[in-house]
Design a protein around this motif. Sequence first.
Motif, short mmCIF file in Angstrom:
data_model
loop_
_atom_site.label_atom_id
_atom_site.label_comp_id
_atom_site.label_asym_id
_atom_site.label_seq_id
_atom_site.Cartn_x
_atom_site.Cartn_y
_atom_site.Cartn_z
N GLN A 211 0.79 -1.23 0.00
CA GLN A 211 0.00 0.00 0.00
C GLN A 211 0.82 1.28 0.00
O GLN A 211 0.28 2.36 -0.23
N HIS A 241 -5.38 -0.37 0.92
CA HIS A 241 -4.95 0.09 -0.40
C HIS A 241 -5.01 1.61 -0.47
O HIS A 241 -5.55 2.26 0.41
N GLY A 255 -1.88 -1.55 -3.67
CA GLY A 255 -2.09 -2.18 -2.37
C GLY A 255 -2.97 -3.41 -2.46
O GLY A 255 -3.04 -4.08 -3.50
#
Length: 465
Positions: A211, A241, A255
């Motif tokens: 991420q 994410h 992510g």
Amino acid sequence: MELLSLIKIKTMKIIFSILLFSVVSQINAQCWKSIAGGGLHSIAIKTDGTLWAWGYNGQGEIGDGTLIDKSLPTQISTSTNWQSIAGSYAHSLGLKTNGTLCGWGYNSYGQVGDGTYTSKAIPTQIGIDNNWKLISCGGYHNLAIKANGTLWAWGRNNFGELGDGTNTIRNTPIQIGSSSNWLSIACGYGHSLAIKTDGTLWAWGDNTDGQLGDGTNVSKNTPIQIGTGNNWKLIVYASGHSLAIKTDGTLWAWGDNYFGGLGDGTNISKNLPTQIGTDNNWLAIAGGYRYSLAIKTDSTLWSWGENIQGQLGDGTNISNNSPQQVGTYTNWCAITGGGSHSSAIRADSTMWAWGANQKGQLGDGTLIDKYTPISVTCQVIGIEEYLYNSNFHLIYPNPSSNILNLKITDGKSIESYSIMDILGRKVLEQKENSTQINIEGLNKGIYQLLITSEGKSYTSKFIKE
């Protein structure tokens, strides 16, 4: 008398609906200004600068001084100078127009920022500084930018999400580095993102799912630049994410992608920013738990990712791994994601919500999940279809000019009651077990009766003649 009152109530429903529609139409015309989603709660600011919240309140994250969940918008404090808000798993932040900053809710990691580890059930000012400009809540940490462009952080630091080079928890804001050109910020569950005034992108913290976007899965405890691009415009976080828009209007994500929250048509996680489609007219973005929301420049609404509780708003509970338009409206202007619930504001200042609702986080007065956007009224208690709640109580006569009688149908006792007018202002309150309420002193109009019994709230509408 009760039977006649019930007949009268049913007869009055049509009249009441007409009156209510007229009044609510005027109220909804100018009401909601901004909205922020938490894990299981929501907070919002009205156009008059007042602060409102609803949903789960077990840690005081609503901020009304109680630990009681609210399924309808509840005004927080009497201040009318709230400017911006941020919500997280179980705490909230609010920035006022005078530059002061407040925090409230769960505080075991010092995320409220007041120098303690004690949870707060009301907005509590953080320090004495009055030059705060931007705020963002993560899972258990926060970021903020001051008017001088400096970056500050506090709260949990297990993954280095504060960015101070350590993994030490901080219960007051600390400055991150010495740069004074920070422009925007976004906190994830355990990671942080920021853009500088030169358009460069920076990230730090948890990187288990890529991420951070640096091409690795190694966590970082200081800000690192992501790529060499200098045309990043907007960033937001989700649970695992990240989402961003560039100055050319393109959309990017990276992510965790298990449920398609990135929107690239796959369910494969990415540890580098990945362009989503080829469109270059993306305007706003928001992230929730494994799902994403966005608005295009034509003011259409889009969603993708996990949809188990209807958080995508498309009328189903089927997940999608690429952006799909939500409805046909072309007047969306603001969006936010929560744990598994979503909220948005249209250009007419009306608010809409959908998704998970087990704690009343949608604000519609129910605990039922919604798969399509529903309107959240500007009233403190909300618009209900019925004047009579057969599961708890009967009020009669309705309309009334002096006395309201309460008939409890299941033997429960009343702990307290309060009455709000059509604008959500509390006009009467009493803490006692009473079956009669004297409303002779109220002006003629439509009111909301809120009864508290055994820690739960029950509502009804009535008309004062």
